[in-house]
Design an enzyme around this catalytic site. Sequence first.
Site, PDB file in Angstrom:
ATOM      1  N   SER A  64     -27.436  -5.652  35.568  1.00 43.18           N
ATOM      2  CA  SER A  64     -27.901  -4.448  34.895  1.00 43.18           C
ATOM      3  C   SER A  64     -26.850  -4.095  33.847  1.00 43.18           C
ATOM      4  O   SER A  64     -25.687  -3.868  34.186  1.00 43.18           O
ATOM      5  CB  SER A  64     -28.034  -3.315  35.915  1.00 43.18           C
ATOM      6  OG  SER A  64     -28.340  -2.095  35.267  1.00 43.18           O
ATOM      7  N   LYS A 123     -31.264  -7.056  33.029  1.00 41.02           N
ATOM      8  CA  LYS A 123     -31.894  -5.736  32.879  1.00 41.02           C
ATOM      9  C   LYS A 123     -31.063  -4.948  31.886  1.00 41.02           C
ATOM     10  O   LYS A 123     -29.831  -4.955  31.963  1.00 41.02           O
ATOM     11  CB  LYS A 123     -31.921  -5.062  34.251  1.00 41.02           C
ATOM     12  CG  LYS A 123     -32.053  -3.554  34.253  1.00 41.02           C
ATOM     13  CD  LYS A 123     -32.359  -3.074  35.672  1.00 41.02           C
ATOM     14  CE  LYS A 123     -31.647  -1.785  35.997  1.00 41.02           C
ATOM     15  NZ  LYS A 123     -31.897  -1.369  37.406  1.00 41.02           N
ATOM     16  N   LYS A 154     -30.650  -1.074  29.942  1.00 41.89           N
ATOM     17  CA  LYS A 154     -31.018   0.339  30.029  1.00 41.89           C
ATOM     18  C   LYS A 154     -31.596   0.769  28.690  1.00 41.89           C
ATOM     19  O   LYS A 154     -31.112   0.341  27.626  1.00 41.89           O
ATOM     20  CB  LYS A 154     -29.780   1.177  30.367  1.00 41.89           C
ATOM     21  CG  LYS A 154     -29.199   0.886  31.744  1.00 41.89           C
ATOM     22  CD  LYS A 154     -30.083   1.409  32.862  1.00 41.89           C
ATOM     23  CE  LYS A 154     -29.385   1.313  34.215  1.00 41.89           C
ATOM     24  NZ  LYS A 154     -30.239   1.839  35.310  1.00 41.89           N
ATOM     25  N   ASP A 160     -34.831  -0.587  32.048  1.00 38.49           N
ATOM     26  CA  ASP A 160     -34.815   0.532  33.008  1.00 38.49           C
ATOM     27  C   ASP A 160     -34.581   1.829  32.242  1.00 38.49           C
ATOM     28  O   ASP A 160     -33.565   1.982  31.558  1.00 38.49           O
ATOM     29  CB  ASP A 160     -33.694   0.307  34.035  1.00 38.49           C
ATOM     30  CG  ASP A 160     -33.688   1.349  35.155  1.00 38.49           C
ATOM     31  OD1 ASP A 160     -34.527   2.261  35.133  1.00 38.49           O
ATOM     32  OD2 ASP A 160     -32.827   1.228  36.052  1.00 38.49           O
ATOM     33  N   GLU A 177     -38.771  -0.337  34.359  1.00 35.95           N
ATOM     34  CA  GLU A 177     -38.394   0.381  35.581  1.00 35.95           C
ATOM     35  C   GLU A 177     -38.360   1.884  35.325  1.00 35.95           C
ATOM     36  O   GLU A 177     -37.738   2.340  34.366  1.00 35.95           O
ATOM     37  CB  GLU A 177     -37.016  -0.131  36.034  1.00 35.95           C
ATOM     38  CG  GLU A 177     -36.532   0.423  37.369  1.00 35.95           C
ATOM     39  CD  GLU A 177     -35.180  -0.178  37.778  1.00 35.95           C
ATOM     40  OE1 GLU A 177     -34.742  -1.171  37.156  1.00 35.95           O
ATOM     41  OE2 GLU A 177     -34.555   0.365  38.701  1.00 35.95           O
ATOM     42  N   ASP A 223     -38.303   3.018  40.973  1.00 43.59           N
ATOM     43  CA  ASP A 223     -36.987   3.124  41.602  1.00 43.59           C
ATOM     44  C   ASP A 223     -36.878   4.549  42.159  1.00 43.59           C
ATOM     45  O   ASP A 223     -37.212   4.789  43.333  1.00 43.59           O
ATOM     46  CB  ASP A 223     -35.913   2.801  40.545  1.00 43.59           C
ATOM     47  CG  ASP A 223     -34.473   3.050  41.001  1.00 43.59           C
ATOM     48  OD1 ASP A 223     -34.263   3.568  42.104  1.00 43.59           O
ATOM     49  OD2 ASP A 223     -33.519   2.736  40.238  1.00 43.59           O
ATOM     50  N   LYS A 266     -33.447   0.294  47.178  1.00 41.50           N
ATOM     51  CA  LYS A 266     -32.021   0.597  47.371  1.00 41.50           C
ATOM     52  C   LYS A 266     -31.935   1.240  48.742  1.00 41.50           C
ATOM     53  O   LYS A 266     -32.569   2.272  48.981  1.00 41.50           O
ATOM     54  CB  LYS A 266     -31.529   1.599  46.321  1.00 41.50           C
ATOM     55  CG  LYS A 266     -31.480   1.066  44.903  1.00 41.50           C
ATOM     56  CD  LYS A 266     -31.075   2.143  43.907  1.00 41.50           C
ATOM     57  CE  LYS A 266     -31.091   1.569  42.491  1.00 41.50           C
ATOM     58  NZ  LYS A 266     -30.998   2.639  41.461  1.00 41.50           N
ATOM     59  N   GLY A 315     -29.104  -1.642  42.602  1.00 41.74           N
ATOM     60  CA  GLY A 315     -27.672  -1.445  42.829  1.00 41.74           C
ATOM     61  C   GLY A 315     -27.262  -0.072  42.347  1.00 41.74           C
ATOM     62  O   GLY A 315     -27.988   0.577  41.581  1.00 41.74           O
TER      63      GLY A 315
HETATM   64  O1  OSB Z   1     -31.344   2.882  38.028  1.00 41.77           O
HETATM   65  O2  OSB Z   1     -30.808   1.062  38.902  1.00 41.77           O
HETATM   66  C1  OSB Z   1     -30.477   2.151  38.458  1.00 41.77           C
HETATM   67  C2  OSB Z   1     -26.673   2.484  38.460  1.00 41.77           C
HETATM   68  C3  OSB Z   1     -26.520   3.797  38.854  1.00 41.77           C
HETATM   69  C4  OSB Z   1     -27.642   4.563  39.071  1.00 41.77           C
HETATM   70  C5  OSB Z   1     -28.922   4.014  38.898  1.00 41.77           C
HETATM   71  C6  OSB Z   1     -29.071   2.685  38.524  1.00 41.77           C
HETATM   72  C7  OSB Z   1     -27.922   1.923  38.273  1.00 41.77           C
HETATM   73  C8  OSB Z   1     -27.967   0.545  37.808  1.00 41.77           C
HETATM   74  C9  OSB Z   1     -26.758  -0.300  38.106  1.00 41.77           C
HETATM   75  O3  OSB Z   1     -28.868   0.073  37.153  1.00 41.77           O
HETATM   76  C10 OSB Z   1     -27.016  -1.467  38.983  1.00 41.77           C
HETATM   77  C11 OSB Z   1     -25.699  -2.078  39.410  1.00 41.77           C
HETATM   78  O4  OSB Z   1     -25.159  -2.883  38.634  1.00 41.77           O
HETATM   79  O5  OSB Z   1     -25.208  -1.766  40.501  1.00 41.77           O
HETATM   80 MG    MG Z   2     -33.228   1.981  38.183  1.00 45.06          MG
END
Ligand code: OSB
Ligand code: MG
Length: 380
Positions: free
Chosen positions: A144, A170, A172, A197, A222, A247, A271, A299
């Site tokens: 991510s 992924k 953002k 995402d 996402e 999510d 998660k 994550g």
């Molecule tokens: O939306 O998946 C998410 C990190 C913090 C809060 C929300 C998210 C995330 C990530 C990071 O996308 C995923 C990672 O590398 O741990």
């Molecule tokens: Mg997410």
Amino acid sequence: MRLRRKTRIVKLERIEVRKLQLPLKHPFETSFGTTTAKTFLLVSASSGGVIGYGECVAEEDPLYLPETNATVLHVLRDFLVPIAFSLEVSHPRDVSRAFAHIRGHNMAKAALEMAVWDLEARLQAIPLYRLIGGRGGEIASGVSIGLQKDEAALVARVEAEVAAGYRRIKIKIKPGRDLSLVEAVRKRFPKLPLMADANSAYTLEDTPLLQRLDAFDLMMVEQPLAWDDIVDHATLQRTLQTSICLDESIHSADDARRALELQACRIVNIKAGRVGGIAGSIAVHDICRARGVPVWCGGMLESGIGRLANVHLQTLPGFTLPGDTSASARYFEEDLIDPPVTVTSSGTIRVPESPGLGHDVIWSRVERATSFREEWRPTA
Ligand code: OSB
Ligand code: MG
């Protein structure tokens, strides 16, 4: 003798919570904010001289979901820890059952529940995945990537992660920083398994813009809409070719069932912290699997402790897509575990075979990162 393991009862003898901070190598920017250090609670649960660990995914601020480190500490101290001490645990699933009447606070529940799963696996001297019902071997790893300063910086980051072997990227997105980012990455990597995402940054009014994502052959988008919504996502999914993955909106197997019933998504991010722990994760996994809906493991920038729990979890058969579990070294100069989580050149992570989470927790590093500590014992 054969009955012994079946009827063995674990009484928790000590529960400890610590607040830790680990600096992140690179700031992580999402639509809801920027994180420069991971500040989290670590729960330890002990019985018979053995300790299990559960990492809490709550953050300092209620920006991803409502829980914070402060609400987790309150709910642990005043509600969950007393319940846990009153239990005679014959299986870690007993813990989530005993917490079920406490409404919400899934991150707090998960931290303690996951410590008991790790404890039980260590007491039985088996790797956590076996207790969960998964398989050994390896899991497919994705990354991510947070928002970057511009398209060129993002493409450079993607190039580095693809070169490192990751199986899925992924990125953002947020309003004003969406189509151009996706387009730049897609242009450079026409065939890359790619997804975006939004962390709840859009509304149904953005439907025309979100429809333009269909041109980029994304694996999924996402959580485009509100963190507490399922209905609008169903409306949006009807107008998109791109699959929606939820999510933030999914907190239980019932939420997953309702979302699938409404066709609000075609993929679910799991998660453990968001769904109350490992038992909750298995329940969401099972609902999705029964309906042929793929899941993957999200994550929360976890230290190696939470990261290893994610590795074990995604050995269940319904985790058919690479998740957000990547190498410790992407986040931290020095992880709390040794060895750290590493990724092979073919983009996989080997599932540990040692008891419990399966790598050593380096206690001197935990101590160094600790700013606060509290412990409880059962009242006699
Ligand atoms: O939306 O998946 C998410 C990190 C913090 C809060 C929300 C998210 C995330 C990530 C990071 O996308 C995923 C990672 O590398 O741990
Ligand atoms: Mg997410």
